[in-house]
Design a protein around this motif. Structure first.
Motif, short mmCIF file in Angstrom:
data_model
loop_
_atom_site.label_atom_id
_atom_site.label_comp_id
_atom_site.label_asym_id
_atom_site.label_seq_id
_atom_site.Cartn_x
_atom_site.Cartn_y
_atom_site.Cartn_z
N ASN A 1 8.90 -46.22 12.47
CA ASN A 1 8.07 -47.30 13.02
C ASN A 1 8.53 -47.70 14.42
O ASN A 1 7.71 -47.88 15.33
CB ASN A 1 8.12 -48.51 12.10
CG ASN A 1 7.20 -48.37 10.89
OD1 ASN A 1 6.37 -47.46 10.83
ND2 ASN A 1 7.34 -49.27 9.94
N ARG A 2 9.82 -47.85 14.58
CA ARG A 2 10.35 -48.25 15.89
C ARG A 2 10.10 -47.18 16.95
O ARG A 2 9.82 -47.51 18.11
CB ARG A 2 11.84 -48.55 15.77
CG ARG A 2 12.14 -49.84 15.01
CD ARG A 2 13.62 -50.13 14.94
NE ARG A 2 13.88 -51.44 14.33
CZ ARG A 2 15.08 -51.95 14.12
NH1 ARG A 2 16.16 -51.25 14.48
NH2 ARG A 2 15.23 -53.14 13.56
N ASN B 1 1.25 -46.42 -0.02
CA ASN B 1 1.22 -47.01 1.33
C ASN B 1 1.73 -46.05 2.38
O ASN B 1 1.36 -46.16 3.56
CB ASN B 1 2.10 -48.27 1.37
CG ASN B 1 1.59 -49.39 0.48
OD1 ASN B 1 2.36 -50.25 0.09
ND2 ASN B 1 0.32 -49.38 0.14
N SER B 2 2.60 -45.11 2.00
CA SER B 2 3.29 -44.25 2.96
C SER B 2 2.61 -42.91 3.18
O SER B 2 3.13 -42.06 3.92
CB SER B 2 4.74 -44.01 2.50
OG SER B 2 5.43 -45.23 2.36
N PRO C 1 0.15 -41.74 15.49
CA PRO C 1 1.09 -42.65 16.18
C PRO C 1 0.81 -44.12 15.93
O PRO C 1 1.69 -44.96 16.15
CB PRO C 1 0.92 -42.29 17.65
CG PRO C 1 -0.39 -41.57 17.75
CD PRO C 1 -0.55 -40.85 16.45
N ASP C 2 -0.42 -44.47 15.50
CA ASP C 2 -0.73 -45.87 15.24
C ASP C 2 -0.52 -46.25 13.78
O ASP C 2 -0.70 -47.42 13.42
CB ASP C 2 -2.19 -46.17 15.62
CG ASP C 2 -2.38 -46.18 17.13
OD1 ASP C 2 -1.41 -46.54 17.83
OD2 ASP C 2 -3.47 -45.83 17.60
N PHE C 3 -0.14 -45.30 12.94
CA PHE C 3 0.11 -45.60 11.54
C PHE C 3 1.48 -46.28 11.41
O PHE C 3 2.49 -45.76 11.90
CB PHE C 3 0.08 -44.32 10.70
CG PHE C 3 0.21 -44.55 9.22
CD1 PHE C 3 -0.93 -44.65 8.42
CD2 PHE C 3 1.44 -44.68 8.61
CE1 PHE C 3 -0.83 -44.87 7.05
CE2 PHE C 3 1.57 -44.91 7.25
CZ PHE C 3 0.44 -44.99 6.47
N MET D 1 15.29 -45.04 2.17
CA MET D 1 13.87 -44.95 2.50
C MET D 1 13.50 -46.02 3.53
O MET D 1 12.77 -45.75 4.49
CB MET D 1 13.05 -45.14 1.22
CG MET D 1 11.57 -44.91 1.40
SD MET D 1 11.13 -43.16 1.38
CE MET D 1 9.36 -43.29 1.20
N TYR D 2 14.02 -47.21 3.34
CA TYR D 2 13.76 -48.30 4.28
C TYR D 2 14.26 -47.96 5.68
O TYR D 2 13.54 -48.13 6.67
CB TYR D 2 14.43 -49.58 3.78
CG TYR D 2 14.55 -50.65 4.83
CD1 TYR D 2 13.47 -51.45 5.15
CD2 TYR D 2 15.77 -50.87 5.49
CE1 TYR D 2 13.57 -52.43 6.13
CE2 TYR D 2 15.88 -51.84 6.47
CZ TYR D 2 14.78 -52.62 6.78
OH TYR D 2 14.89 -53.59 7.75
N LEU D 3 15.47 -47.46 5.76
CA LEU D 3 16.05 -47.12 7.06
C LEU D 3 15.26 -46.01 7.75
O LEU D 3 15.04 -46.04 8.96
CB LEU D 3 17.51 -46.70 6.89
CG LEU D 3 18.47 -47.81 6.42
CD1 LEU D 3 19.85 -47.22 6.12
CD2 LEU D 3 18.57 -48.92 7.45
#
Length: 494
Positions: free
Chosen positions: A463-464, A395-396, A488-490, A455-457
């Motif tokens: 994303n933010r 996914n990443s 930038p839209d990913f 990884m989450y952080l």
């Protein structure tokens, strides 16, 4: 990027290829009903093949643990740490070819490369039924590792040719369910086949290798005829369904900035994968989780036998543990996909596995039932963490060859854990407890949980930052060539 910001172009079950070819400035609208029917058909055709292939792979890989308690150790004079060395050497060749195999999958054709792997290791397992000494066992384990090396990254990449990133967790989960079920199936086979001890002059563990090798050989030969190279050559898809898949790929390309179906090697994407710190962090977490996975799946029969059970009963007692792990994983993968979350389920489940190892370390060895229950607790999180982390790296990473390199690199680093896992499970104290194995495993799964949180952080921060971009900043990023997951839209899955 959404359909609302583009000129939509409709596609339903009767659309043709020319309608799926659109410019980079428009999305193709796909009839939801037709797409849903297509996904169901993909699941019915692809999933059984993928599960069966992965099941026989894990069956042939991990049956050494069942063979060990069925007389192989005595017959081959596996004294001292010889069994541990044999388990470890499998991963030496296993990790060597994963990246090349995943990168070369398209060039060498899935319908040829994947059956080649299966038939190759099947022949090795059949040959292992007739070995007479330790040196021959080492040779078969090295060959087995070489043939199995590229299977998992190739299968995950193969699935990504058909499914969108957010559809992949559940489908990849089927592979890990297969790995868990292989333990259950292997336990039942071991129980039945080891009872053939002496038939036609073969020991029970030799029957185990022989029959499982033949089963894998049949699967490998069938795969030659059943596995298409891609959806364009799939004999079970009609032209309307292929058109919908083309449209899905085209829409994904608009987000990624790269074609998912190109056959040309893009070296820049390969380099991006090696330079991406997120790939290395994810791979390190995979190493930690795989230390538990490989140690648990290979040595579970030995661990349970150490609780005081007989060899025959031990073979049966492994079965419920693996069935439990399969049910948990299927459930967790479903909710992980439904809520589009990875770390939120992986971290808590890693903590559950920590508790299981702590129980096996701390509970008195005379409390056999509690220790056996601890194996269920331990199994609860292992396969979920390993499987969902594979989905997370897919996914990443966007762009076919970046994704291919990332999954290959993750599996190479992750599977090198087998070298350590093969050495840590040995009895070092008088009560027969595997202190080193359990202690190392609880340490690595704890480290993995911390890595998932980090990884989450990291991904949330990216994303933010992208959400806060102005239109001008987005245009500058795109003009600077930021494509794939750097676009930038990913948006990263958390």
């Amino acid at each position: 990027m959404s359909a609302a910001t583009h000129d939509d172009k409709a596609i339903d079950g009767s659309v043709h290829e020319k309608d799926a070819q659109v410019g980079a400035s428009e999305l193709i609208h796909i009839d939801p009903s037709a797409e849903k029917k297509l996904i169901l058909k993909l699941d019915l055709m692809l999933s059984p093949m993928m599960v069966l292939i992965f099941l026989v792979a894990y069956l042939d890989r991990s049956n050494i643990g069942n063979a060990a308690i069925a007389g192989m150790n005595t017959d081959l004079n596996l004294t001292g740490n010889r069994l541990n060395v044999a388990v470890t050497l499998f991963y030496v060749t296993y990790i060597a070819f994963e990246v090349p195999a995943s990168i070369m999958l398209k060039k060498l054709r899935p319908s040829r490369l994947i059956p080649f792997f299966i038939i190759g290791w099947s022949a090795v397992i059949i040959g292992a039924a007739f070995i007479e000494n330790y040196a021959s066992l080492i040779a078969t384990r090295l060959l087995l590792g070489a043939f199995e090396s590229g299977l998992f990254p190739c299968l995950t990449l193969y699935l990504s040719m058909y499914y969108k990133p957010l559809e992949q967790a559940r489908r990849i989960s089927y592979l890990f369910v297969a790995s868990a079920l292989s333990g259950a199936f292997g336990g039942l086979l071991a129980y039945g086949l080891t009872n053939l001890h002496g038939a036609h002059g073969l020991a029970g563990w030799r029957w185990l290798f022989l029959v499982e090798g033949i089963i894998s050989m049949v699967v490998g030969i069938a795969t030659i005829f059943l596995l298409p190279d891609n959806f364009e050559t799939a004999w079970w898809l009609n032209e309307d369904e292929k058109a919908i898949l083309r449209a899905r790929h085209e829409n994904e390309r608009l987000y990624q900035g790269k074609s998912m179906t190109t056959d040309a090697m893009d070296k820049s994407e390969v380099k991006l994968a090696f330079r991406d710190p997120k790939v290395w962090l994810n791979s390190f977490c995979q190493f930690c989780a795989n230390t538990c996975s490989f140690g648990f799946s290979t040595f579970l029969p030995v661990i349970i036998k150490g609780f005081g059970y007989s060899s025959i009963r031990t073979q049966l007692l492994t079965v419920p543990v693996y069935i439990w792990a399969s049910v948990v994983y299927l459930t967790v993968a479903f909710f992980s996909d439904y809520f589009n979350r990875r770390a939120f389920v992986m971290v808590p489940l890693a903590c559950v596995t920590m508790v299981g190892y702590a129980m096996m370390l701390g509970v008195s060895m005379d409390k056999t039932g509690v220790l056996y229950f601890a194996t269920f607790v331990t199994a609860t999180g292992i396969y979920c963490c390993v499987g969902l982390n594979v989905t997370w790296i897919i996914n990443s990473n966007a762009g076919y060859f970046k994704r291919a390199t990332a999954i290959g690199l993750q599996q190479t680093i992750g599977n090198s854990a087998g070298i350590m896992a093969g050495q840590i499970y040995r009895i070092t104290n008088s009560d027969g407890r595997y202190v080193i194995g359990h202690a190392v495993s609880i340490s690595t799964i704890t480290t993995a949980a911390c890595g998932y949180a980090l990884m989450y952080l990291l991904l949330r921060r990216i994303n933010r930052k992208r959400e806060a971009m102005s239109i001008e900043e987005r245009i500058r990023e795109i003009d600077a060539g930021k494509m794939g997951d750097r676009h930038p839209d990913f948006k990263y899955t958390l």
